[in-house]
Design an enzyme around this catalytic site. Structure first.
Site, PDB file in Angstrom:
ATOM      1  N   HIS A 104       0.837  -1.187  -0.160  1.00  0.00           N
ATOM      2  CA  HIS A 104      -0.007   0.083   0.175  1.00  0.00           C
ATOM      3  C   HIS A 104       0.913   1.321   0.059  1.00  0.00           C
ATOM      4  O   HIS A 104       0.640   2.334  -0.638  1.00  0.00           O
ATOM      5  CB  HIS A 104      -0.821   0.053   1.367  1.00  0.00           C
ATOM      6  CG  HIS A 104      -1.984  -0.957   1.319  1.00  0.00           C
ATOM      7  ND1 HIS A 104      -2.886  -0.991   0.257  1.00  0.00           N
ATOM      8  CD2 HIS A 104      -2.169  -1.628   2.307  1.00  0.00           C
ATOM      9  CE1 HIS A 104      -3.755  -1.736   0.644  1.00  0.00           C
ATOM     10  NE2 HIS A 104      -3.467  -2.168   1.765  1.00  0.00           N
TER      11      HIS A 104
ATOM     12  N   ARG B 256      -8.823   1.264  -8.377  1.00  0.00           N
ATOM     13  CA  ARG B 256      -8.800   0.242  -7.355  1.00  0.00           C
ATOM     14  C   ARG B 256      -9.761   0.488  -6.592  1.00  0.00           C
ATOM     15  O   ARG B 256      -9.700   1.167  -5.452  1.00  0.00           O
ATOM     16  CB  ARG B 256      -7.302   0.132  -6.668  1.00  0.00           C
ATOM     17  CG  ARG B 256      -6.352  -0.380  -7.394  1.00  0.00           C
ATOM     18  CD  ARG B 256      -4.853  -0.434  -6.571  1.00  0.00           C
ATOM     19  NE  ARG B 256      -3.897  -0.970  -6.941  1.00  0.00           N
ATOM     20  CZ  ARG B 256      -3.040  -0.608  -7.706  1.00  0.00           C
ATOM     21  NH1 ARG B 256      -2.838   0.570  -7.720  1.00  0.00           N
ATOM     22  NH2 ARG B 256      -1.853  -1.456  -8.160  1.00  0.00           N
TER      23      ARG B 256
ATOM     24  N   ARG C 288     -12.016  -1.621 -11.414  1.00  0.00           N
ATOM     25  CA  ARG C 288     -11.919  -2.959 -10.990  1.00  0.00           C
ATOM     26  C   ARG C 288     -12.588  -3.363  -9.914  1.00  0.00           C
ATOM     27  O   ARG C 288     -12.578  -2.520  -8.865  1.00  0.00           O
ATOM     28  CB  ARG C 288     -10.366  -3.536 -10.880  1.00  0.00           C
ATOM     29  CG  ARG C 288     -10.163  -4.483  -9.954  1.00  0.00           C
ATOM     30  CD  ARG C 288      -8.581  -4.743  -9.861  1.00  0.00           C
ATOM     31  NE  ARG C 288      -8.062  -4.193  -8.518  1.00  0.00           N
ATOM     32  CZ  ARG C 288      -7.064  -4.293  -7.985  1.00  0.00           C
ATOM     33  NH1 ARG C 288      -6.221  -5.006  -8.639  1.00  0.00           N
ATOM     34  NH2 ARG C 288      -6.730  -3.558  -6.930  1.00  0.00           N
TER      35      ARG C 288
ATOM     36  N   GLU D  48      -3.185 -12.382 -13.254  1.00  0.00           N
ATOM     37  CA  GLU D  48      -2.235 -12.391 -12.286  1.00  0.00           C
ATOM     38  C   GLU D  48      -2.016 -13.716 -11.761  1.00  0.00           C
ATOM     39  O   GLU D  48      -0.791 -13.834 -10.859  1.00  0.00           O
ATOM     40  CB  GLU D  48      -2.999 -11.646 -10.732  1.00  0.00           C
ATOM     41  CG  GLU D  48      -3.644 -10.463 -11.379  1.00  0.00           C
ATOM     42  CD  GLU D  48      -4.167  -9.690 -10.196  1.00  0.00           C
ATOM     43  OE1 GLU D  48      -3.593  -8.694  -9.627  1.00  0.00           O
ATOM     44  OE2 GLU D  48      -5.266  -9.778  -9.795  1.00  0.00           O
TER      45      GLU D  48
ATOM     46  N   ASN E 170       2.114  -7.151 -10.182  1.00  0.00           N
ATOM     47  CA  ASN E 170       2.629  -7.178  -9.012  1.00  0.00           C
ATOM     48  C   ASN E 170       2.251  -8.498  -8.399  1.00  0.00           C
ATOM     49  O   ASN E 170       2.926  -9.334  -7.995  1.00  0.00           O
ATOM     50  CB  ASN E 170       1.740  -6.188  -8.152  1.00  0.00           C
ATOM     51  CG  ASN E 170       2.125  -4.631  -8.788  1.00  0.00           C
ATOM     52  OD1 ASN E 170       2.738  -4.418  -9.445  1.00  0.00           O
ATOM     53  ND2 ASN E 170       1.262  -3.650  -8.406  1.00  0.00           N
ATOM     54  N   ASP E 171       1.137  -9.331  -8.797  1.00  0.00           N
ATOM     55  CA  ASP E 171       0.667 -10.398  -8.245  1.00  0.00           C
ATOM     56  C   ASP E 171       1.302 -11.310  -9.153  1.00  0.00           C
ATOM     57  O   ASP E 171       1.728 -12.248  -8.740  1.00  0.00           O
ATOM     58  CB  ASP E 171      -0.796 -10.641  -8.115  1.00  0.00           C
ATOM     59  CG  ASP E 171      -1.576  -9.991  -6.809  1.00  0.00           C
ATOM     60  OD1 ASP E 171      -0.774 -10.183  -5.973  1.00  0.00           O
ATOM     61  OD2 ASP E 171      -2.368  -9.121  -7.022  1.00  0.00           O
TER      62      ASP E 171
ATOM     63  N   ARG F 160       5.115 -10.504  -2.432  1.00  0.00           N
ATOM     64  CA  ARG F 160       5.271  -9.175  -2.872  1.00  0.00           C
ATOM     65  C   ARG F 160       5.744  -8.148  -1.569  1.00  0.00           C
ATOM     66  O   ARG F 160       6.248  -7.012  -1.567  1.00  0.00           O
ATOM     67  CB  ARG F 160       4.457  -8.451  -3.599  1.00  0.00           C
ATOM     68  CG  ARG F 160       2.842  -8.557  -2.929  1.00  0.00           C
ATOM     69  CD  ARG F 160       1.882  -8.123  -3.953  1.00  0.00           C
ATOM     70  NE  ARG F 160       1.353  -6.845  -4.066  1.00  0.00           N
ATOM     71  CZ  ARG F 160       0.285  -6.605  -4.668  1.00  0.00           C
ATOM     72  NH1 ARG F 160      -0.285  -7.327  -5.718  1.00  0.00           N
ATOM     73  NH2 ARG F 160      -0.078  -5.151  -4.965  1.00  0.00           N
TER      74      ARG F 160
ATOM     75  N   CYS G 104      -0.740  -3.263 -15.719  1.00  0.00           N
ATOM     76  CA  CYS G 104      -1.127  -2.466 -15.050  1.00  0.00           C
ATOM     77  C   CYS G 104      -0.600  -2.571 -13.756  1.00  0.00           C
ATOM     78  O   CYS G 104      -0.717  -1.958 -12.807  1.00  0.00           O
ATOM     79  CB  CYS G 104      -2.683  -2.368 -14.708  1.00  0.00           C
ATOM     80  SG  CYS G 104      -3.441  -3.536 -14.162  1.00  0.00           S
TER      81      CYS G 104
HETATM   82  C1  PEP Z   1      -1.132  -6.181  -9.866  1.00  0.00           C
HETATM   83  O1  PEP Z   1      -1.245  -6.947  -9.197  1.00  0.00           O
HETATM   84  O2  PEP Z   1      -0.486  -5.821 -10.398  1.00  0.00           O
HETATM   85  C2  PEP Z   1      -2.329  -5.051  -9.471  1.00  0.00           C
HETATM   86  C3  PEP Z   1      -2.370  -4.033 -10.396  1.00  0.00           C
HETATM   87  O3  PEP Z   1      -3.052  -5.226  -8.689  1.00  0.00           O
HETATM   88  P1  PEP Z   1      -2.891  -4.932  -7.277  1.00  0.00           P
HETATM   89  O4  PEP Z   1      -1.382  -3.932  -7.081  1.00  0.00           O
HETATM   90  O5  PEP Z   1      -3.851  -3.863  -6.720  1.00  0.00           O
HETATM   91  O6  PEP Z   1      -2.680  -6.239  -6.312  1.00  0.00           O
HETATM   92 MG    MG Z   2      -3.129  -7.507  -8.099  1.00  0.00          MG
END
Ligand code: PEP
Ligand code: MG
Length: 585
Positions: free
Chosen positions: A189, A296, A332, A434, A457-458, A468, A505
């Protein structure tokens, strides 16, 4: 000096403001003789206020989610009403002249020692409840703005264990120009928030809250991941100069906001924004984004004391779409779970593997009414804008069945809106890629998708089996690792061949080194924190698709992440040396 993980580039220097001292060290522990009565009254009224808040929360959750999810708030009230708790805390205030915060801190310390002796999961969960309630009570006593009025000079560098969305809201309009956290990594976050505001940040700095106190001057270097404190006047002056250069450079770059993004060989790209709020949507406009690639929506839930109902959501989505750049907005659906917990959805219990557990769409499927409400609110908001402006995106899709179920839920929501006579629009439906299983099945999954958005990211954390948010494994959780590049290349190829629009993204889309590689893979839509848009726009100007494809080909021959990182650092230095201040190590 302390070293952490660089998560948002740039340099800033300012006054530290330490959050979450309740778990670390209250800044004032003892009272003056004549302040005891007032402190007891403060404790009582904070307790009453917290009980009232919990009661309201309980009824709303009961009505909108269900009785078992609401029960936890009744239990939290009972902890606060418990005589033993009140006696203990007020006893320390009266007998030992402790401040309420210090007494609450001692209470938690005593309990954590007590509970650390048990391996019983049930008891450990009860301790989690106690922590929850005590920190809620503590937060109601702390008002950041008051703190600042008491002589703290902004702008501030926020220092926290991990920054919770509710704390960010608490900070309100206070000027924050740097963030340091003990926990977390590049996609936690705090990192996402720092990047969305374009402020330097460093995460994974263990023990920093024990070395720094509110009011200290500290320097954050988000390029190298370094924190410095106890600085002499010469160093302070030098860092102030560097800081000015960084912010001036960014302002200067943002002057390109009205230009299109065109590569050296004339291809127009779409640079979209990842946003968490209306304010971020406004930054997306200010930074020259072509639209919103990822809203988000969970931040609406996370920063809300209870479940936002359909009207509230509808109004929020409308406001966000209105504030966003005059182009596509991708909303989303709820992505709760993993690191983002909402107690009113039954998330107070601990899962041993939260990122692989009950999160995202899995949780939404189990709360069909809540999910339905959100889908309806999005479909209704879309009707107020031109056709095709709004798209709906579903997180963490793993199987073909899930995508079918999503489609049938959307159909059901539409039928209900028809029978209620409420206007709505048909919107494109997309999946977030993801999960590695979905990457393997990409071609099959495309049958049910109007578009794809890669949540790198995921995807990276799941591919590398490296959390992560855990600084201990951040060397593995790297988007520039060879296996990640291979998977991304394949997925982008499949979507392009199928003419299915694809966006990346995850945070990597806004990182200069990764951008070059993604361009080389044939990606045309990139969604990133608004602050990165001007940099990527400038970078695109100096590179052609053929050159990016050649760089990708060379990078794919390398065997290790550090080789790729070194190779890409060299390429970036060659292509656009002035951008290195805007890149993380
Ligand atoms: C991701 O997982 O890359 C993503 C954009 O979603 P979040 O970071 O909100 O999990
Ligand atoms: Mg994600």
């Amino acid at each position: 000096m302390k070293k952490g993980i660089p998560v948002s580039p740039g340099v800033s220097i300012g006054t530290a403001y330490c959050i979450s001292e309740i778990f670390v060290r209250p800044e004032k522990t003892h009272l003056e003789e004549d302040a005891v009565g007032e402190e007891l009254a403060r404790f009582e009224s904070a307790k009453e206020q917290t009980i009232r808040d919990l009661k309201a929360l309980e009824s709303k959750v009961y009505a909108q989610v269900g009785p078992s999810e609401a029960a936890v708030f009744a239990m939290h009230q009972s902890i606060l009403c418990d005589n033993a708790f009140t006696k203990k805390v007020s006893g320390w205030i009266v007998d030992e002249k402790l401040t309420v915060q210090a007494a609450l801190h001692r209470f938690l310390e005593e309990y954590s020692v007590l509970f650390s002796k048990t391996k019983d999961e049930y008891l450990q969960e009860r301790f989690a409840d106690i922590r929850d309630v005590v920190s809620r009570l503590s937060a109601s006593l702390t008002d950041v703005k008051n703190e600042i009025d008491r002589g703290l000079e902004g702008p501030l560098i926020v220092v926290a264990d991990e920054l919770l969305p509710s704390q960010v809201v608490l900070l309100g309009d206070v000027e924050v120009k740097g963030i340091v956290t003990q926990a977390g990594g590049p996609t936690s976050h705090a990192a996402i928030i720092a990047r969305s505001k374009g402020i330097p940040a460093v995460s994974g700095v263990p023990g920093i809250l024990r070395q720094i106190k509110t009011g200290d001057t500290i320097m954050v270097d988000g390029r190298e991941g370094v924190i410095r404190y106890n600085l002499d006047p010469e160093s302070i002056a030098a860092y102030r100069k560097l800081e000015r250069e960084f912010f001036d450079f960014k302002d200067q770059l943002a002057e390109n906001r009205d230009e299109p993004t065109i590569t050296a060989d004339g291809l127009e790209l779409e640079l979209l924004a990842n946003i968490n709020s209306t304010t971020d949507a406004e930054s997306a406009v200010a930074m020259g984004g072509n639209g919103v690639g990822l809203y988000r929506t969970e931040y609406l839930y996370l920063t809300h004391p209870n479940v936002p109902d359909e009207e509230e959501q509808y109004e929020n989505y409308r406001r966000v779409i209105q504030s966003a750049p005059n182009n596509q907005v991708t909303i989303r659906t709820l992505d709760i779970g993993g690191d983002k917990t909402v107690p009113y959805l039954g998330h107070n219990h601990q899962e041993s593997n939260p990122f692989m557990g009950w999160r995202s769409i899995r949780l939404s499927f189990e709360h069909p009414e809540l999910f339905n409400t959100q889908i309806r609110a999005i479909l209704r908001a879309a009707a107020d804008f031109e056709f095709g402006k709004v798209r709906m995106l579903f997180p963490m899709v793993t199987t073909v069945d899930e995508m079918r179920r999503v489609r049938s839920m959307v159909r059901r929501a539409m039928k209900q809106l028809v029978s209620l006579g409420k206007p709505f629009a048909n919107v494109p439906i997309g999946m977030m890629l993801e999960v590695p299983a979905a990457a393997i099945m990409m071609d099959t999954l495309l049958e049910g998708c109007d578009f794809v958005s890669v949540g790198s990211n995921d995807l990276v954390q799941y591919l590398m089996a490296a959390d992560r948010d855990n600084p201990k494994v951040s060397h593995l959780c790297q988007p520039l690792s060879p296996p990640v590049l291979r998977v991304l290349k394949n997925v982008i190829r499949i979507c392009n061949q199928n003419n299915t629009p694809i966006t990346v993204c995850g945070e990597m889309a806004g990182q200069p080194k990764a951008f070059v590689l993604l361009l080389g893979m044939g990606l045309k839509k990139f969604s990133m924190s608004p602050a990165f848009i001007p940099t990527i726009k400038e970078l695109a100007k100096v590179i052609s698709r053929a050159e990016a494809a050649q760089i990708l080909q060379n990078a794919l021959k390398l065997k290790t992440t550090s080789q790729v990182q070194r190779y890409m650092a060299g390429q970036l230095q060659r292509l656009a040396p002035k951008f290195t201040i805007l890149d993380t190590a």
